[in-house]
Design a protein around this motif. Structure first.
Motif, PDB file in Angstrom:
ATOM      1  N   SER A 116     -32.166  27.690   9.317  1.00 20.05           N
ATOM      2  CA  SER A 116     -32.790  26.382   9.486  1.00 20.05           C
ATOM      3  C   SER A 116     -32.389  25.485   8.323  1.00 20.05           C
ATOM      4  N   VAL A 117     -32.673  24.203   8.478  1.00 17.95           N
ATOM      5  CA  VAL A 117     -32.348  23.212   7.448  1.00 17.95           C
ATOM      6  C   VAL A 117     -33.011  23.568   6.118  1.00 17.95           C
ATOM      7  N   SER A 118     -34.226  24.093   6.170  1.00 13.96           N
ATOM      8  CA  SER A 118     -34.962  24.393   4.941  1.00 13.96           C
ATOM      9  C   SER A 118     -34.294  25.460   4.096  1.00 13.96           C
ATOM     10  N   ARG A 119     -33.431  26.293   4.686  1.00 14.16           N
ATOM     11  CA  ARG A 119     -32.725  27.316   3.914  1.00 14.16           C
ATOM     12  C   ARG A 119     -31.603  26.701   3.088  1.00 14.16           C
ATOM     13  N   MET A 120     -31.110  25.532   3.487  1.00 13.78           N
ATOM     14  CA  MET A 120     -30.047  24.852   2.739  1.00 13.78           C
ATOM     15  C   MET A 120     -30.647  24.038   1.598  1.00 13.78           C
ATOM     16  N   ASP A 128     -33.314  14.207   0.041  1.00 14.86           N
ATOM     17  CA  ASP A 128     -32.214  13.478  -0.596  1.00 14.86           C
ATOM     18  C   ASP A 128     -31.061  14.404  -0.972  1.00 14.86           C
ATOM     19  N   GLU A 129     -31.371  15.511  -1.641  1.00 15.81           N
ATOM     20  CA  GLU A 129     -30.315  16.418  -2.078  1.00 15.81           C
ATOM     21  C   GLU A 129     -29.656  17.116  -0.900  1.00 15.81           C
ATOM     22  N   GLY A 130     -30.460  17.480   0.098  1.00 14.72           N
ATOM     23  CA  GLY A 130     -29.891  18.124   1.280  1.00 14.72           C
ATOM     24  C   GLY A 130     -28.928  17.211   2.008  1.00 14.72           C
ATOM     25  N   PHE A 131     -29.307  15.957   2.163  1.00 17.18           N
ATOM     26  CA  PHE A 131     -28.462  14.982   2.856  1.00 17.18           C
ATOM     27  C   PHE A 131     -27.168  14.737   2.096  1.00 17.18           C
ATOM     28  N   GLU A 132     -27.264  14.610   0.759  1.00 16.93           N
ATOM     29  CA  GLU A 132     -26.068  14.375  -0.045  1.00 16.93           C
ATOM     30  C   GLU A 132     -25.133  15.581  -0.013  1.00 16.93           C
ATOM     31  N   LEU A 133     -25.700  16.789  -0.068  1.00 19.99           N
ATOM     32  CA  LEU A 133     -24.869  17.989  -0.010  1.00 19.99           C
ATOM     33  C   LEU A 133     -24.204  18.108   1.356  1.00 19.99           C
ATOM     34  N   LEU A 174     -29.216  26.893  12.976  1.00 17.89           N
ATOM     35  CA  LEU A 174     -29.616  27.505  14.242  1.00 17.89           C
ATOM     36  C   LEU A 174     -30.827  26.822  14.869  1.00 17.89           C
ATOM     37  N   LYS A 175     -31.767  26.387  14.055  1.00 16.42           N
ATOM     38  CA  LYS A 175     -32.984  25.770  14.594  1.00 16.42           C
ATOM     39  C   LYS A 175     -32.851  24.252  14.773  1.00 16.42           C
ATOM     40  N   GLU A 176     -31.813  23.660  14.203  1.00 16.58           N
ATOM     41  CA  GLU A 176     -31.582  22.209  14.347  1.00 16.58           C
ATOM     42  C   GLU A 176     -30.129  21.952  14.750  1.00 16.58           C
ATOM     43  N   PRO A 177     -29.702  22.476  15.896  1.00 17.00           N
ATOM     44  CA  PRO A 177     -28.281  22.361  16.275  1.00 17.00           C
ATOM     45  C   PRO A 177     -27.799  20.921  16.460  1.00 17.00           C
ATOM     46  N   PHE A 214     -33.735  16.738   7.435  1.00 11.00           N
ATOM     47  CA  PHE A 214     -34.063  17.168   6.076  1.00 11.00           C
ATOM     48  C   PHE A 214     -35.435  16.647   5.645  1.00 11.00           C
ATOM     49  N   GLU A 215     -35.767  15.424   6.047  1.00 12.83           N
ATOM     50  CA  GLU A 215     -37.073  14.865   5.709  1.00 12.83           C
ATOM     51  C   GLU A 215     -38.196  15.666   6.371  1.00 12.83           C
TER      52      GLU A 215
END
Length: 236
Positions: A64-68, A73-78, A92-95, A148-149
């Protein structure tokens, strides 16, 4: 190369669910496991290794997104940084925010060559097409940021519910955490204290504090804490 990144916040959590989910769809993925409590992606040693190893067209799979990343902000930039390096990202949870979807948005850009013979008409149509293309990009980026939000909000809500639950339990007379002054007894602490008793000149040995500390292999603060507890237990 396919990397499956699995992360949990504490050793007490079960990481195998993430592994199973990734292996089910990506059986050849190289699984990387990590226990990390922080909210920033910097400092995650195993994840940092992946970032150093990945090459053009490699893939990183997350349950899922939360594992990244747990901060928007940081997730989006990465995400954007890796996308620009042609790294494939799969959630997998946010295809709907997989990089393949983002790439499709780019590939689907409207491209029409106007040659009506009228410069004003051609300029107008060119401006409209450019605006539509920009709108497509904005929609794709907005979906990524929203994911990510939402992930960050879910983590914050979980922390708040946990805090409120602990406060409710405290108000109902239940003890939260270890009683003040209680000693945490572990196999490691027992073994360390046995060695301190045996080798420290304050007890049965001949070594000074520095020598004993090195021999036992514990931090300075922990060493003196164990000594105080030993003296109290033995009425010294």
């Amino acid at each position: 190369m396919e990397y499956g990144y699995c992360r949990i916040s504490t050793p007490n959590q079960n990481i195998e669910r993430q592994v199973r989910n990734i292996k089910k769809l990506y059986p050849n993925a190289h699984i990387v496991k990590e226990v990390y409590t922080g909210t920033k992606f910097q400092g995650r040693k195993e994840f940092d290794k992946i970032l150093r190893l990945i090459k053009d067209d490699d893939t990183i799979i997350f349950d899922s997104v939360s594992r990244m990343s747990r901060t928007a902000d940081e997730g989006f930039e990465l995400y954007k940084e890796l996308f620009n390096k042609n790294i494939n990202l799969v959630f997998l949870k946010e295809p709907h925010i997989n990089t393949a979807t983002y790439k499709q948005a780019i590939d689907n850009q409207i491209s029409i060559t106007m040659n009506s013979g009228d410069d004003a008409t051609d300029d107008l149509m060119k401006a409209i097409i450019e605006a539509l293309n920009k709108y497509i990009f904005m929609l794709a980026e907005r979906q990524i940021r929203l994911a990510f939000e939402q992930s960050e909000k879910e983590v914050e809500d979980l922390h708040q519910r946990t805090k409120e639950g602990m406060e409710t339990a405290r108000l109902n007379g239940k003890r939260i955490g270890q009683p003040k002054g209680a000693k945490l007894v572990t196999k490691k602490s027992v073994e360390a204290k046995e060695q301190i008793m045996k080798y420290s000149k304050d007890f049965q040995g001949t070594l000074d504090d520095v020598e004993c500390m090195k021999l036992v292999g514990v931090a300075r603060g922990t060493y003196y804490k164990y000594k105080r507890e030993l003296k109290a237990d033995n009425n010294l």
